[in-house]
Design a protein around this motif. Structure first.
Motif, PDB file in Angstrom:
ATOM      1  N   LEU A   1       0.817  -1.212   0.000  1.00 14.54           N
ATOM      2  CA  LEU A   1       0.000   0.000   0.000  1.00 14.54           C
ATOM      3  C   LEU A   1       0.853   1.266   0.000  1.00 14.54           C
ATOM      4  N   GLU A   2       2.005   1.209   0.642  1.00 15.63           N
ATOM      5  CA  GLU A   2       2.907   2.361   0.664  1.00 15.63           C
ATOM      6  C   GLU A   2       3.666   2.522  -0.657  1.00 15.63           C
ATOM      7  N   ASP A   3       4.095   1.409  -1.253  1.00 17.24           N
ATOM      8  CA  ASP A   3       4.988   1.465  -2.415  1.00 17.24           C
ATOM      9  C   ASP A   3       4.303   1.393  -3.770  1.00 17.24           C
ATOM     10  N   SER A   4       3.145   0.760  -3.850  1.00 17.19           N
ATOM     11  CA  SER A   4       2.531   0.565  -5.168  1.00 17.19           C
ATOM     12  C   SER A   4       2.142   1.869  -5.872  1.00 17.19           C
ATOM     13  N   PRO A   5       1.704   2.897  -5.171  1.00 15.92           N
ATOM     14  CA  PRO A   5       1.395   4.133  -5.911  1.00 15.92           C
ATOM     15  C   PRO A   5       2.608   4.682  -6.666  1.00 15.92           C
ATOM     16  N   SER A   6       3.779   4.654  -6.065  1.00 17.35           N
ATOM     17  CA  SER A   6       4.957   5.157  -6.773  1.00 17.35           C
ATOM     18  C   SER A   6       5.365   4.209  -7.899  1.00 17.35           C
ATOM     19  N   MET A   7       5.156   2.904  -7.722  1.00 22.12           N
ATOM     20  CA  MET A   7       5.447   1.958  -8.803  1.00 22.12           C
ATOM     21  C   MET A   7       4.557   2.247 -10.009  1.00 22.12           C
ATOM     22  N   VAL A   8       3.274   2.424  -9.749  1.00 20.79           N
ATOM     23  CA  VAL A   8       2.328   2.707 -10.833  1.00 20.79           C
ATOM     24  C   VAL A   8       2.661   4.051 -11.471  1.00 20.79           C
ATOM     25  N   GLU A   9       3.010   5.033 -10.670  1.00 16.71           N
ATOM     26  CA  GLU A   9       3.387   6.346 -11.217  1.00 16.71           C
ATOM     27  C   GLU A   9       4.633   6.223 -12.110  1.00 16.71           C
ATOM     28  N   ARG A  10       5.615   5.430 -11.677  1.00 19.27           N
ATOM     29  CA  ARG A  10       6.814   5.229 -12.508  1.00 19.27           C
ATOM     30  C   ARG A  10       6.470   4.514 -13.809  1.00 19.27           C
ATOM     31  N   ILE A  11       5.509   3.598 -13.764  1.00 18.64           N
ATOM     32  CA  ILE A  11       5.060   2.923 -14.983  1.00 18.64           C
ATOM     33  C   ILE A  11       4.442   3.948 -15.931  1.00 18.64           C
ATOM     34  N   HIS A  12       3.547   4.785 -15.416  1.00 19.24           N
ATOM     35  CA  HIS A  12       2.919   5.818 -16.247  1.00 19.24           C
ATOM     36  C   HIS A  12       3.963   6.771 -16.821  1.00 19.24           C
ATOM     37  N   SER A  13       4.873   7.206 -15.985  1.00 18.18           N
ATOM     38  CA  SER A  13       5.912   8.129 -16.430  1.00 18.18           C
ATOM     39  C   SER A  13       6.786   7.508 -17.505  1.00 18.18           C
ATOM     40  N   ALA A  14       7.148   6.252 -17.323  1.00 17.47           N
ATOM     41  CA  ALA A  14       7.994   5.565 -18.312  1.00 17.47           C
ATOM     42  C   ALA A  14       7.286   5.461 -19.657  1.00 17.47           C
ATOM     43  N   VAL A  15       5.995   5.173 -19.631  1.00 18.09           N
ATOM     44  CA  VAL A  15       5.244   5.096 -20.893  1.00 18.09           C
ATOM     45  C   VAL A  15       5.159   6.479 -21.527  1.00 18.09           C
ATOM     46  N   ALA A  16       4.885   7.497 -20.720  1.00 21.41           N
ATOM     47  CA  ALA A  16       4.754   8.859 -21.244  1.00 21.41           C
ATOM     48  C   ALA A  16       6.046   9.368 -21.872  1.00 21.41           C
TER      49      ALA A  16
ATOM     50  N   LEU B   1      10.231   1.395 -17.707  1.00 16.74           N
ATOM     51  CA  LEU B   1       9.000   0.623 -17.687  1.00 16.74           C
ATOM     52  C   LEU B   1       9.276  -0.813 -17.254  1.00 16.74           C
ATOM     53  N   GLN B   2      10.302  -1.391 -17.820  1.00 15.97           N
ATOM     54  CA  GLN B   2      10.667  -2.770 -17.477  1.00 15.97           C
ATOM     55  C   GLN B   2      10.922  -2.899 -15.976  1.00 15.97           C
ATOM     56  N   HIS B   3      11.695  -2.003 -15.414  1.00 16.72           N
ATOM     57  CA  HIS B   3      12.047  -2.081 -13.985  1.00 16.72           C
ATOM     58  C   HIS B   3      10.846  -1.840 -13.070  1.00 16.72           C
ATOM     59  N   ALA B   4      10.067  -0.804 -13.360  1.00 15.36           N
ATOM     60  CA  ALA B   4       8.914  -0.496 -12.506  1.00 15.36           C
ATOM     61  C   ALA B   4       7.872  -1.611 -12.575  1.00 15.36           C
ATOM     62  N   ALA B   5       7.625  -2.134 -13.769  1.00 13.31           N
ATOM     63  CA  ALA B   5       6.658  -3.224 -13.921  1.00 13.31           C
ATOM     64  C   ALA B   5       7.154  -4.485 -13.217  1.00 13.31           C
ATOM     65  N   HIS B   6       8.450  -4.721 -13.264  1.00 12.43           N
ATOM     66  CA  HIS B   6       9.024  -5.890 -12.586  1.00 12.43           C
ATOM     67  C   HIS B   6       8.802  -5.791 -11.069  1.00 12.43           C
ATOM     68  N   GLN B   7       8.998  -4.606 -10.513  1.00 16.26           N
ATOM     69  CA  GLN B   7       8.782  -4.417  -9.073  1.00 16.26           C
ATOM     70  C   GLN B   7       7.327  -4.658  -8.697  1.00 16.26           C
ATOM     71  N   LEU B   8       6.416  -4.112  -9.479  1.00 11.09           N
ATOM     72  CA  LEU B   8       4.991  -4.311  -9.202  1.00 11.09           C
ATOM     73  C   LEU B   8       4.631  -5.782  -9.330  1.00 11.09           C
TER      74      LEU B   8
END
Length: 134
Positions: free
Chosen positions: A49-64, A71-78
Motif C-alpha cells: 500500500l505504501e509502495d505501489s502508488p509510486s510503482m504505478v506512477e513510474r510505470i505511467h511516467s515511463a510510458v509517457a 518501464l521494465q524495472h517499474a513493472a518488474h517491481q509491481l
C-alpha cells in the motif's frame, strides 16, 4: 476451504475478459507462500500500500516518456509484490508491461496502463478488505 478476496469490476460483466467477481487476491495461496504467517502478510500488504502508488506512477511516467528500461524495472517491481500477494490479475498486466519494456515495443503500453490502473485498484480493495477482516 479456499479463501479469496474478490472485488467489483467495471462494466456489466466487469471487463470482457474477466468474469464478475474475479478474485483479485488468493489469501490462502499468499499465506502458504509466507509460511502461514498472517502478520507477515499484513506487513507485506502495508508495504504494498505504501509502495505501489509510486510503482504505478513510474510505470505511467515511463510510458509517457517512452522509457522502455524504466518501464521494465517499474513493472518488474509491481509484478514481484503482486506475486507475493497472490494477485494474478496484477501479475499478468505487470508482466506484459515488463515484456513491453524489455522488447522496447511500447505500442500497446497506453492500453495496458488503463488495465494496470483497474487491476491495482481491485487489488487495493481486496487488501483493504483483508486488513479489515482479520
Amino acid at each position: 476451504m479456499k479463501s479469496t478476496i474478490q472485488s467489483q469490476n467495471n462494466g456489466p460483466q466487469g471487463r470482457n475478459d474477466v468474469p464478475q467477481g474475479y478474485a483479485a487476491m488468493d489469501v490462502d495461496d499468499a499465506l502458504r507462500r509466507l509460511g502461514e504467517d498472517t502478520q507477515l502478510l499484513r506487513d507485506i500488504i502495508q508495504i504494498y500500500l505504501e509502495d505501489s502508488p509510486s510503482m504505478v506512477e513510474r510505470i505511467h511516467s515511463a510510458v509517457a516518456t517512452a522509457d522502455a528500461l524504466g518501464l521494465q524495472h517499474a513493472a518488474h517491481q509491481l509484478k514481484g509484490i503482486a506475486a507475493t500477494l497472490s494477485a494474478p490479475d496484477v501479475v499478468g498486466v505487470a508482466s506484459r508491461l515488463e515484456h513491453m519494456g524489455a522488447s522496447r515495443d511500447l505500442s500497446d503500453a497506453a492500453k495496458a496502463l488503463v488495465e494496470v490502473d483497474r487491476r491495482v485498484s481491485s487489488l487495493n480493495q481486496a487488501v483493504q478488505k483483508f486488513l479489515r477482516r482479520k
